[in-house]
Write a protein that holds these residues in place. Structure first.
Motif, PDB file in Angstrom:
ATOM      1  N   VAL A 582       0.884  -1.164   0.000  1.00  0.00           N
ATOM      2  CA  VAL A 582       0.000   0.000   0.000  1.00  0.00           C
ATOM      3  C   VAL A 582       0.922   1.214   0.000  1.00  0.00           C
ATOM      4  CG1 VAL A 582      -1.892   1.202   1.140  1.00  0.00           C
ATOM      5  CG2 VAL A 582      -1.718  -1.298   1.310  1.00  0.00           C
ATOM      6  N   GLY A 583       1.153   1.761  -1.171  1.00  0.00           N
ATOM      7  CA  GLY A 583       2.152   2.812  -1.306  1.00  0.00           C
ATOM      8  C   GLY A 583       1.561   4.204  -1.301  1.00  0.00           C
ATOM      9  N   PRO A 584       2.412   5.216  -1.309  1.00  0.00           N
ATOM     10  CA  PRO A 584       1.947   6.597  -1.410  1.00  0.00           C
ATOM     11  C   PRO A 584       1.181   6.802  -2.714  1.00  0.00           C
ATOM     12  CG  PRO A 584       4.273   6.493  -0.781  1.00  0.00           C
ATOM     13  CD  PRO A 584       3.882   5.114  -1.194  1.00  0.00           C
ATOM     14  N   ASP A 585       0.071   7.502  -2.645  1.00  0.00           N
ATOM     15  CA  ASP A 585      -0.795   7.695  -3.804  1.00  0.00           C
ATOM     16  C   ASP A 585      -0.864   9.175  -4.156  1.00  0.00           C
ATOM     17  OD1 ASP A 585      -2.667   7.647  -5.779  1.00  0.00           O
ATOM     18  OD2 ASP A 585      -4.342   7.037  -4.497  1.00  0.00           O
ATOM     19  N   PRO A 586      -0.108   9.624  -5.151  1.00  0.00           N
ATOM     20  CA  PRO A 586      -0.165  11.044  -5.519  1.00  0.00           C
ATOM     21  C   PRO A 586      -1.554  11.491  -5.949  1.00  0.00           C
ATOM     22  CG  PRO A 586       1.767   9.982  -6.481  1.00  0.00           C
ATOM     23  CD  PRO A 586       0.920   8.895  -5.921  1.00  0.00           C
ATOM     24  N   ASP A 587      -2.347  10.569  -6.519  1.00  0.00           N
ATOM     25  CA  ASP A 587      -3.698  10.951  -6.932  1.00  0.00           C
ATOM     26  C   ASP A 587      -4.559  11.359  -5.747  1.00  0.00           C
ATOM     27  OD1 ASP A 587      -3.599  10.572  -9.774  1.00  0.00           O
ATOM     28  OD2 ASP A 587      -3.461   8.433  -9.395  1.00  0.00           O
ATOM     29  N   ALA A 588      -4.263  10.811  -4.572  1.00  0.00           N
ATOM     30  CA  ALA A 588      -5.054  11.148  -3.387  1.00  0.00           C
ATOM     31  C   ALA A 588      -4.847  12.585  -2.955  1.00  0.00           C
ATOM     32  CB  ALA A 588      -4.703  10.202  -2.239  1.00  0.00           C
TER      33      ALA A 588
END
Length: 700
Positions: A582-588
């Motif tokens: 579960v990685g960092p999500d730039p879209d979030a």
């Protein structure tokens, strides 16, 4: 029966006549392939007539690979993904990309070997020797292309279904067992045998079988990401898109996106054409590949600015690169519904860029009159169908496959939130997944007050007696002194309830699972976690009681990789858990604060962290969210940066000022590591200068 649908009954109700038009078009497409590439001409077929990524000779028509992937949809789709499925292709960089056995060879020599194996495959099938095709090593590197080729030249021997996973699903549906390591064409033959053995399919054509199976038992994800795609700056391409039935984007210099095999591959091209000081174009690369991989049935939104919906659309074909267009050459066909056009009461700050994910709940407000805009995967509270987000579905799939899963990633990436989301789906409360934070939290609290889902946080003092069983003080004892009584632990009690109700799924969520001594906590139960050992009894060492883990128990653990990497976990644990990153999500965090592109800053910062430290020490998107939304004010950003991000990085850097400076640049003093103090407005400008110089591409 499959998911409540009887195959025989569904086949009896299927309107075979409705397939007639598609079947006629499929036959026309098949004849086109045979006319342009007759089987007897394959032995002398030149490379320029086969491979993608090169200009075909004038007047010769499309190459074979382009024809099969893009121009013959009714023969069964093989669209999506990269050109690697074609075994060899000409990359936009000018080099030939070859499958592993061909690497290092001259392109013409490689083609001679590959062409020879195609010819052998065609000759073998014509002679009825289907097993001989399995021995052709090169063809195994392009199973979908090869299977479509065989079904096109030999429709009497193969069905027009080419994806390996779909074939395995359909074989299981019809009561067969797919060979896990068999190439797609072999499982295709196995599926055909099953179809011909069933009375309800007697007299059916391959096209009828294909349309029936996908209509009733489509194995593709039930809910895919909904994308917002801007048709040019301020919607300047909208009229052309609307009238032409497509959506298009720029970055034409990249050429055909199908020729890029990975996000890293495409990122390198983006950095070459639009250099960035921080190399932060990975998010854009991923968004472009998501655009390329849109499938028929996917939903999209066209926008103008941050507060206007121009239309919603349904993708009705696959991506193509159109070099004849003067600009915006990346094209996906879409059927538009302009009745959903509207001005939004609340600006969507993440819509400033060309691409943005659309929350299903927001999309539902655009399409409230549609009854089929969200197909179902799970039941909602009260029985209403609700589609599941892709990440939740991935967790459920891993639980079905393994029984227990660990969600791992840097802090702040939403691991616990995802675990609770999967729990809501398992507890028949999938309707709460798209709710606002307040109602969603209430649904989670109600779920945890029930008896099917339990949540615990592991810590160094947590032990076997807390988890399985042990002697604990008996608070009801009235005599003098300390009285101990045998007590069931959390997991023991949950298993007891699950055994009594085998028709329901019970779930244990273990937060911070890596902070506990797992071999000590699980003890002998570690063996019983394996699905094939469920219901196997063991005698517990403390009480001597017989105990087993029932089949309807599932476990989700979460772990911060910044605290401890997966490699440090006990080997017995790693074997028994599936691991989902579960990685960092730039879209979030897609949005802007003043001149700062929040997603670009977030990605660039994590790129530096990865280079100076490692990927496990990145920051999660939760650090840049407020109430579930991207930070929108200078004051909130300054507070998050100074009070959360910097302290976390100081901890990661172990007090080394030089290391912290290499990550944050001019925002900290190089000698002391002390943050440079400035007003929130100036901080935003400084972050934009330090992290987001260059071109990210904004067409909102």
């Amino acid at each position: 029966m499959t998911d409540g649908v009887d195959v025989r009954a569904a086949a009896g109700e299927f309107d075979r006549k409705a397939v007639a038009e598609a079947e006629s078009m499929a036959e026309d497409e098949r004849q086109q392939v045979l006319d342009l590439f007759p089987s007897e001409a394959w032995a002398g077929l030149p490379l320029e007539r086969y491979a993608l990524g090169q200009a075909a000779p004038a007047g010769s028509g499309p190459t074979y690979c382009r024809l099969l992937e893009f121009l013959t949809p009714n023969l069964g789709s093989i669209r999506g993904g990269s050109a690697a499925k074609h075994i060899m292709y000409h990359h936009v960089s000018g080099e030939w990309r070859l499958a592993a056995p061909l690497r290092g060879m001259d392109a013409q020599d490689a083609w001679a070997d590959l062409r020879g194996q195609f010819v052998t495959a065609f000759d073998s099938v014509a002679a009825g020797d289907f097993d001989a095709v399995d021995d052709l090593e090169l063809l195994r590197f392009g199973p979908t292309l090869v299977t479509k080729s065989l079904s096109t030249y030999f429709p009497q021997h193969f069905l027009p279904i080419h994806a390996a996973e779909h074939l395995r699903r359909f074989i299981g549906l019809l009561g067969g067992a797919a060979e896990a390591d068999a190439p797609a064409w072999r499982n295709n033959r196995r599926l055909l045998e099953l179809v011909r053995s069933r009375e309800e399919f007697q007299g059916w054509t391959g096209q009828e079988v294909m349309h029936f199976l996908y209509a009733h038992f489509d194995p593709r994800p039930r809910q895919r990401t909904i994308w917002k795609v801007a048709p040019g700056e301020r919607g300047r391409m909208w009229e052309e898109c609307r009238d032409g039935g497509f959506i298009c984007v720029g970055w034409d210099e990249l050429g055909d996106l199908g020729l890029y095999q990975s996000d890293t591959d495409l990122k390198q091209a983006l950095d070459a054409y639009w250099p960035r000081s921080t190399g932060g174009s990975l998010t854009l690369a991923r968004r472009l590949l998501a655009f390329r991989d849109l499938e028929a049935g996917d939903r999209v939104v066209a926008n103008r600015g941050v507060d206007e919906v121009l239309a919603t659309g349904t993708v009705d074909g696959g991506y193509r690169f159109d070099p004849d267009r003067p600009e915006f050459r990346h094209v996906v066909p879409v059927t538009w519904d302009v009745s959903h056009a509207r001005k939004l009461s609340k600006a969507q700050h993440g819509w400033r860029s060309t691409f943005a994910k659309v929350d299903p709940a927001l999309f539902a407000t655009f399409t409230t009159r549609d009854t089929d805009s969200a197909p179902s995967a799970h039941q909602a509270h009260g029985g209403a169908p609700v589609a599941l987000p892709e990440d939740v579905q991935a967790v459920l799939d891993a639980l079905d496959r393994k029984g227990q899963v660990i969600l791992h990633g840097p802090p702040g990436t939403g691991k616990t939130r995802l675990a609770l989301g999967a729990a809501l789906a398992l507890a028949d409360r999938a309707d709460a997944l798209g709710a606002e934070p307040g109602p969603r939290t209430e649904a989670q609290a109600e779920m945890l007050r029930g008896d099917r889902v339990r949540m615990v946080t592991f810590h160094p003092s947590y032990g076997y007696e807390d988890f399985v069983e042990g002697f604990k003080p008996d608070l009801s004892a009235t005599g003098p002194g300390l009285t101990l009584a045998l007590a069931d632990g959390l997991f023991h009690a949950l298993c007891g309830r699950a055994s009594a109700r085998p028709e329901q799924t019970f779930l244990l969520i273990i937060d911070e699972i890596n902070r506990g001594d797992l071999p000590r906590i699980f003890g002998e139960l570690m063996t019983l976690l394996e699905l094939d050992k469920r219901n196997l009894p063991v005698d517990l060492p403390v009480s001597g009681r017989s105990f087993s883990v029932p089949p309807n128990i599932r476990i989700i653990g979460t772990m911060n990789t910044a605290d401890r990497s997966i490699s440090h976990l006990d080997a017995a644990v790693r074997r028994r858990f599936a691991f989902l990153p579960v990685g960092p999500d730039p879209d979030a965090v897609s949005g802007t604060v003043g001149p700062l592109d929040l997603a670009a800053f977030f990605e660039s910062l994590n790129t530096r962290i990865t280079r100076r430290l490692d990927a496990d020490h990145q920051i999660g998107h939760a650090y840049l969210l407020r109430d579930g939304e991207p930070i929108a004010t200078e004051e909130d950003l300054a507070a998050a940066f100074h009070h959360e991000v910097i302290p976390l990085l100081e901890d990661h850097c172990l007090g080394r000022a030089d290391l912290l400076h290499s990550i944050l640049g001019g925002l900290v003093d190089a000698d002391t590591g002390r943050p440079v103090m400035m007003s929130p407005q100036d901080l935003v400008t400084a972050l934009a200068t330090e992290f987001t110089s260059g071109t990210q591409g904004s067409d909102a």
